[in-house]
Design an enzyme around this catalytic site. Sequence first.
Site, PDB file in Angstrom:
ATOM      1  N   LYS A   1       0.809  -1.227   0.000  1.00  0.00           N
ATOM      2  CA  LYS A   1       0.000   0.000   0.000  1.00  0.00           C
ATOM      3  C   LYS A   1       0.845   1.282   0.000  1.00  0.00           C
ATOM      4  O   LYS A   1       0.532   2.235  -0.701  1.00  0.00           O
ATOM      5  CB  LYS A   1      -0.954   0.017   1.202  1.00  0.00           C
TER       6      LYS A   1
ATOM      7  N   ASP B   1     -10.205   2.589   2.505  1.00  0.00           N
ATOM      8  CA  ASP B   1     -10.250   1.909   3.812  1.00  0.00           C
ATOM      9  C   ASP B   1     -11.078   2.693   4.842  1.00  0.00           C
ATOM     10  O   ASP B   1     -11.861   2.107   5.592  1.00  0.00           O
ATOM     11  CB  ASP B   1      -8.829   1.684   4.344  1.00  0.00           C
TER      12      ASP B   1
END
Length: 284
Positions: free
Chosen positions: A69, A105
């Site tokens: 990420k 997220d």
Amino acid sequence: MTQKSNTAIILGHPVAHSRSPIIHSFWLNLYGIEGAYITKDVSPDDINVFIGALTPQDCVGGNVTIPHKEAVYKFLQHHTPQALKLEAVNTLYWEEGKLIGHNTDGYGFISHLKASVSKKISTFENVLILGAGGAAKPIIAALIDEGVSAIKIANRTFARAEKLSAQFGSDKCQLDPICWDDISQHMISTDLLVNTTSLGMSGQPPLSIDFGLIPTSSIVYDIVYAPLETELLAAARAKGAHCVDGLGMLLHQAVPGFEKWFGKRPEVSEELRDLIVSDLEKSS
Ligand code: ATR
């Protein structure tokens, strides 16, 4: 002219365990969309070259998971405000030939919380976050965006809690780092407790804290979803607290990506949840 792809990919290392292919394949099938969602195991050494070589003929975009990420964030030139704020990318899509790094997220965390509790998020007054790692960041940022005005962050490594507090604290929201050993005394007054650590996950150590002081009126959210009922949630449930498990966050974070890639906003349904629950049960 070469045809554009209708395949989304998820990049991780390892990635075989990911439930995202089940989620997106379910939606593709449900909405009768011709497309695919596949895993690509790419090692950290190869990720930049892999991303750099991608074209719209290879994929419509996709997801990025552990451990890529942050690396993908650093490599890409174009980001959404959410990815910029978190310095991490979990979703990729094309826009005018450019590969955009996005992060859903925080969206996933908040959407599931809103779907699970009737209370307005901004009215939480004593929010306690356990953990200050990569998973804590989007959650804290999303709570601040919803108008929460004070958050305590407890972390084993106090310096990380301090760093996160300095990074996200502002006039709008006061962030206080607290010592891991002091969790119990802060727990007494909490109205929203969130575990963002991997503790309690299958194969990981337990979250060794005294759950006895969880208030009955609190909401306890564990982002761990394997097992679905963690020790924290079981203890909170026994106290009468309102429990929110981590599976909904996984399902909701997938929504914006699917919409970008396949042009249809998908629904997080009980049927989809049941499908993932049965898959989790198979592998437990
Ligand atoms: P990241 O999310 O950045 O990859 P991580 O190593 O997966 O980080 O850890 C996630 C969180 O779980 C961190 O808050 C970590 O605490 P530290 O910052 O002190 O490492 C926490 N964590 C991991 N193992 C732990 C343990 N045994 N006890 C307490 N907290 C732990």
